[in-house]
Enzyme design. Structure first.
Site, PDB file in Angstrom:
ATOM      1  N   HIS A  13       0.845  -1.205  -0.015  1.00 46.40           N
ATOM      2  CA  HIS A  13       0.045   0.035   0.135  1.00 46.40           C
ATOM      3  C   HIS A  13       1.021   1.324  -0.082  1.00 46.40           C
ATOM      4  O   HIS A  13       1.519   1.511   0.965  1.00 46.40           O
ATOM      5  CB  HIS A  13      -0.913   0.073   1.105  1.00 46.40           C
ATOM      6  CG  HIS A  13      -1.813   1.142   1.286  1.00 46.40           C
ATOM      7  ND1 HIS A  13      -3.289   1.019   1.657  1.00 46.40           N
ATOM      8  CD2 HIS A  13      -1.579   2.588   0.951  1.00 46.40           C
ATOM      9  CE1 HIS A  13      -3.941   2.169   1.573  1.00 46.40           C
ATOM     10  NE2 HIS A  13      -2.879   3.204   1.079  1.00 46.40           N
ATOM     11  N   HIS A  15       1.624   5.228  -1.834  1.00 51.56           N
ATOM     12  CA  HIS A  15       1.428   6.401  -2.470  1.00 51.56           C
ATOM     13  C   HIS A  15       2.635   7.192  -3.094  1.00 51.56           C
ATOM     14  O   HIS A  15       3.517   7.601  -2.433  1.00 51.56           O
ATOM     15  CB  HIS A  15       0.810   7.627  -1.736  1.00 51.56           C
ATOM     16  CG  HIS A  15      -0.733   7.070  -1.136  1.00 51.56           C
ATOM     17  ND1 HIS A  15      -1.963   7.057  -1.564  1.00 51.56           N
ATOM     18  CD2 HIS A  15      -0.959   6.315   0.009  1.00 51.56           C
ATOM     19  CE1 HIS A  15      -2.950   6.449  -1.015  1.00 51.56           C
ATOM     20  NE2 HIS A  15      -2.257   5.923   0.078  1.00 51.56           N
ATOM     21  N   LYS A  96      -8.976  -0.267  -6.179  1.00 55.75           N
ATOM     22  CA  LYS A  96      -8.986   0.226  -4.932  1.00 55.75           C
ATOM     23  C   LYS A  96     -10.419   0.989  -4.997  1.00 55.75           C
ATOM     24  O   LYS A  96     -10.459   2.127  -5.536  1.00 55.75           O
ATOM     25  CB  LYS A  96      -7.847   1.204  -4.758  1.00 55.75           C
ATOM     26  CG  LYS A  96      -7.996   2.248  -3.390  1.00 55.75           C
ATOM     27  CD  LYS A  96      -7.465   1.196  -2.200  1.00 55.75           C
ATOM     28  CE  LYS A  96      -7.813   1.987  -0.958  1.00 55.75           C
ATOM     29  NZ  LYS A  96      -6.730   3.165  -0.546  1.00 55.75           N
ATOM     30  N   HIS A 135     -10.576   1.272   1.444  1.00 57.45           N
ATOM     31  CA  HIS A 135     -10.427   2.087   2.216  1.00 57.45           C
ATOM     32  C   HIS A 135     -11.649   2.125   3.318  1.00 57.45           C
ATOM     33  O   HIS A 135     -12.617   2.698   2.972  1.00 57.45           O
ATOM     34  CB  HIS A 135     -10.167   3.800   1.954  1.00 57.45           C
ATOM     35  CG  HIS A 135      -9.723   4.592   3.092  1.00 57.45           C
ATOM     36  ND1 HIS A 135      -8.376   5.198   3.058  1.00 57.45           N
ATOM     37  CD2 HIS A 135     -10.547   5.005   4.160  1.00 57.45           C
ATOM     38  CE1 HIS A 135      -8.398   5.905   4.230  1.00 57.45           C
ATOM     39  NE2 HIS A 135      -9.827   5.813   5.001  1.00 57.45           N
ATOM     40  N   HIS A 169      -5.024  -0.849   5.678  1.00 57.15           N
ATOM     41  CA  HIS A 169      -4.331  -0.141   6.958  1.00 57.15           C
ATOM     42  C   HIS A 169      -5.288  -0.346   7.951  1.00 57.15           C
ATOM     43  O   HIS A 169      -5.708   0.620   8.485  1.00 57.15           O
ATOM     44  CB  HIS A 169      -4.040   1.358   6.577  1.00 57.15           C
ATOM     45  CG  HIS A 169      -5.096   2.059   5.646  1.00 57.15           C
ATOM     46  ND1 HIS A 169      -6.530   1.994   5.995  1.00 57.15           N
ATOM     47  CD2 HIS A 169      -4.973   2.733   4.547  1.00 57.15           C
ATOM     48  CE1 HIS A 169      -6.953   2.828   5.056  1.00 57.15           C
ATOM     49  NE2 HIS A 169      -6.185   3.278   4.113  1.00 57.15           N
ATOM     50  N   ASP A 241       1.413   2.392   3.688  1.00 58.69           N
ATOM     51  CA  ASP A 241       0.599   3.815   3.316  1.00 58.69           C
ATOM     52  C   ASP A 241       1.265   4.890   3.450  1.00 58.69           C
ATOM     53  O   ASP A 241       0.901   6.059   3.977  1.00 58.69           O
ATOM     54  CB  ASP A 241      -0.538   3.810   4.475  1.00 58.69           C
ATOM     55  CG  ASP A 241      -1.692   4.871   4.002  1.00 58.69           C
ATOM     56  OD1 ASP A 241      -1.731   5.336   2.831  1.00 58.69           O
ATOM     57  OD2 ASP A 241      -2.628   5.141   4.929  1.00 58.69           O
ATOM     58  N   HIS A 245       3.047  14.261   1.713  1.00 57.23           N
ATOM     59  CA  HIS A 245       2.413  15.936   1.361  1.00 57.23           C
ATOM     60  C   HIS A 245       3.632  16.795   1.623  1.00 57.23           C
ATOM     61  O   HIS A 245       4.418  16.653   2.348  1.00 57.23           O
ATOM     62  CB  HIS A 245       1.485  15.779   2.277  1.00 57.23           C
ATOM     63  CG  HIS A 245       0.287  15.078   2.138  1.00 57.23           C
ATOM     64  ND1 HIS A 245      -0.834  15.534   1.137  1.00 57.23           N
ATOM     65  CD2 HIS A 245      -0.023  13.753   2.816  1.00 57.23           C
ATOM     66  CE1 HIS A 245      -1.739  14.532   1.238  1.00 57.23           C
ATOM     67  NE2 HIS A 245      -1.221  13.577   2.027  1.00 57.23           N
ATOM     68  N   ALA A 257      -3.827  14.918   5.429  1.00 55.54           N
ATOM     69  CA  ALA A 257      -3.767  13.537   5.933  1.00 55.54           C
ATOM     70  C   ALA A 257      -2.817  12.767   5.143  1.00 55.54           C
ATOM     71  O   ALA A 257      -2.863  12.656   4.141  1.00 55.54           O
ATOM     72  CB  ALA A 257      -5.221  12.834   6.226  1.00 55.54           C
TER      73      ALA A 257
HETATM   74  C1  NCD Z   1      -3.439   8.973   1.985  1.00 59.19           C
HETATM   75  C2  NCD Z   1      -3.006  10.019   0.828  1.00 59.19           C
HETATM   76  O1  NCD Z   1      -2.485  11.089   1.416  1.00 59.19           O
HETATM   77  O2  NCD Z   1      -3.317   9.939  -0.258  1.00 59.19           O
HETATM   78  N1  NCD Z   1      -3.548   9.666   3.360  1.00 59.19           N
HETATM   79  C3  NCD Z   1      -3.544   9.091   4.476  1.00 59.19           C
HETATM   80  O3  NCD Z   1      -3.946   9.715   5.459  1.00 59.19           O
HETATM   81  N2  NCD Z   1      -3.390   7.764   4.551  1.00 59.19           N
HETATM   82  C4  NCD Z   1      -4.832   8.349   1.661  1.00 59.19           C
HETATM   83  C5  NCD Z   1      -5.217   7.129   2.433  1.00 59.19           C
HETATM   84  O4  NCD Z   1      -4.658   6.099   2.065  1.00 59.19           O
HETATM   85  O5  NCD Z   1      -6.091   7.330   3.236  1.00 59.19           O
HETATM   86 ZN    ZN Z   2      -3.142   4.979   1.776  1.00 63.71          ZN
END
Ligand code: NCD
Ligand code: ZN
Length: 345
Positions: A13, A15, A96, A135, A169, A241, A245, A257
């Site tokens: 998982h 990003h 997803k 999610h 998660h 996860d 950012h 988040a």
């Molecule tokens: C994730 C994101 O920033 O893409 N943020 C997070 O808080 N985990 C998205 C997600 O997996 O919920």
């Molecule tokens: Zn995520």
């Protein structure tokens, strides 16, 4: 033990974002991991074959490592046809699903989790053998959102018994009994849900860098998840996860988040499993379980870790992108010594 080898690490998982952020973070995963399941919630989200293939190409270019496999996903849409799913089946590892508005970039998520609304798409996926990653949060009270989603997971598990459903998660102790109850439910667990509680986020001075969805919860939740991970429960896989950012979008009003953890995952997991006397289970948690659940044959890659202090950088940057990693400035007791690239097994 002064040395530990992680074999064929998989992050199920992840990003990776796009553009300069992708260029900044991609190699932090591809260095030590031989594969990762890539989340489709970039903007606009990945919903077409063309976008999927072009995103995969950008990821491969950013990684510059042919021993790293980005396992791609598309963003669930209720109107995906059987023909569309059949056409992209070989290019993806899963679809997803985000409920509308529950997390970063989920504005195009599904507005109803009613089984009958989802049925056509989920039946197609089930027939084609495409797993569903979810999610699992409602819009309820922030600490209870995952718990409140459990009946939805249960109805999905019952209505689509041949569909592999991955509870992404997991963060609450209540999720564990449901996971064990249905053969077709699986789960990923992050490092942050194994190590942090809400106290770390908001018990003292606010730490926006460890604010994420689902929010880290109570000590008893963390302990229950830790037990599952340390024992490498066969229905559970590692999924970081890691969700970078921009620093200034975390340290502000309306902070985003997501926790950025990719550069420290292998060191932290080794430290955690060693501290609990469970190093023998780490390779199952970080690779073998995912290989079985997703039926993968990962490319060879070994990471040799040594017991040597590693001070986590305060931030990483590339051009205008700046990100703050989990445990910034802290000293970890394990470091990456070397990475051995093997021939494809
Ligand atoms: C994730 C994101 O920033 O893409 N943020 C997070 O808080 N985990 C998205 C997600 O997996 O919920
Ligand atoms: Zn995520």
């Amino acid at each position: 033990m002064e040395k530990f080898i992680i074999n064929q690490a998989l992050d199920m998982h992840l990003h990776l974002r796009d553009d300069d952020m992708l260029k900044l973070v991609a190699h932090m995963t591809s260095n030590g991991f031989c594969g990762a399941l890539i989340m489709p919630n970039i903007l606009p989200p990945i919903t077409t074959k063309k976008d999927l293939l072009s995103y995969k190409k950008r990821i491969k270019e950013a990684c510059k490592d042919d021993k790293f496999e980005p396992f791609m996903t598309v963003f669930f849409q209720v109107d995906y046809s059987y023909e569309f799913l059949e056409d992209i089946k070989d290019e993806i590892i899963a679809v997803k699903l985000y409920p509308f508005g529950v997390t970063t970039n989920s504005q195009t998520g599904v507005s109803s989790m009613d089984v009958e609304v989802l049925r056509p798409t989920l039946e197609s996926m089930s027939k084609l053998g495409i797993p569903l990653c979810v999610h699992g949060e409602t819009k309820g009270f922030v600490m209870d959102r995952e718990k409140e989603f459990l009946p939805i997971y249960e109805s999905l598990a019952i209505n689509f018994p041949k569909l592999k459903i991955i509870m992404e998660h997991i963060s609450s102790k209540e999720s564990i009994s449901l996971l064990e109850k249905y053969d077709n439910l699986y789960a990923t667990i992050t490092v942050h849900h194994l190590m942090l509680t809400l106290d770390d986020v908001a018990g003292g001075m606010l730490n926006p860098h460890i604010f994420c969805k689902p929010i880290v919860k109570r000590p008893e939740d963390r302990e229950a998840l830790l037990k599952l991970a340390l024992n490498a429960h066969p229905k559970v896989m590692f999924g970081s996860d890691s969700a970078p950012h921009q620093k200034n979008t975390k340290e502000c009003h309306h902070g985003a988040a997501g926790i950025f953890s990719s550069p420290i995952l292998l060191q932290v997991l080794t430290q955690l499993f060693e501290k609990n006397g469970k190093l023998d289970n780490l390779n199952a948690f970080i690779s073998l379980n995912a290989q079985k659940i997703y039926d993968l044959k990962p490319l060879g890659k070994e990471v040799v870790l040594v017991k040597k202090d590693f001070i986590v950088p305060k931030e990483y940057s590339y051009r205008n992108e700046k990100v703050v990693p989990l445990f910034e400035g802290q000293t970890l007791s394990w470091s990456i010594d070397k990475i051995i690239q093997e021939k494809t097994k």
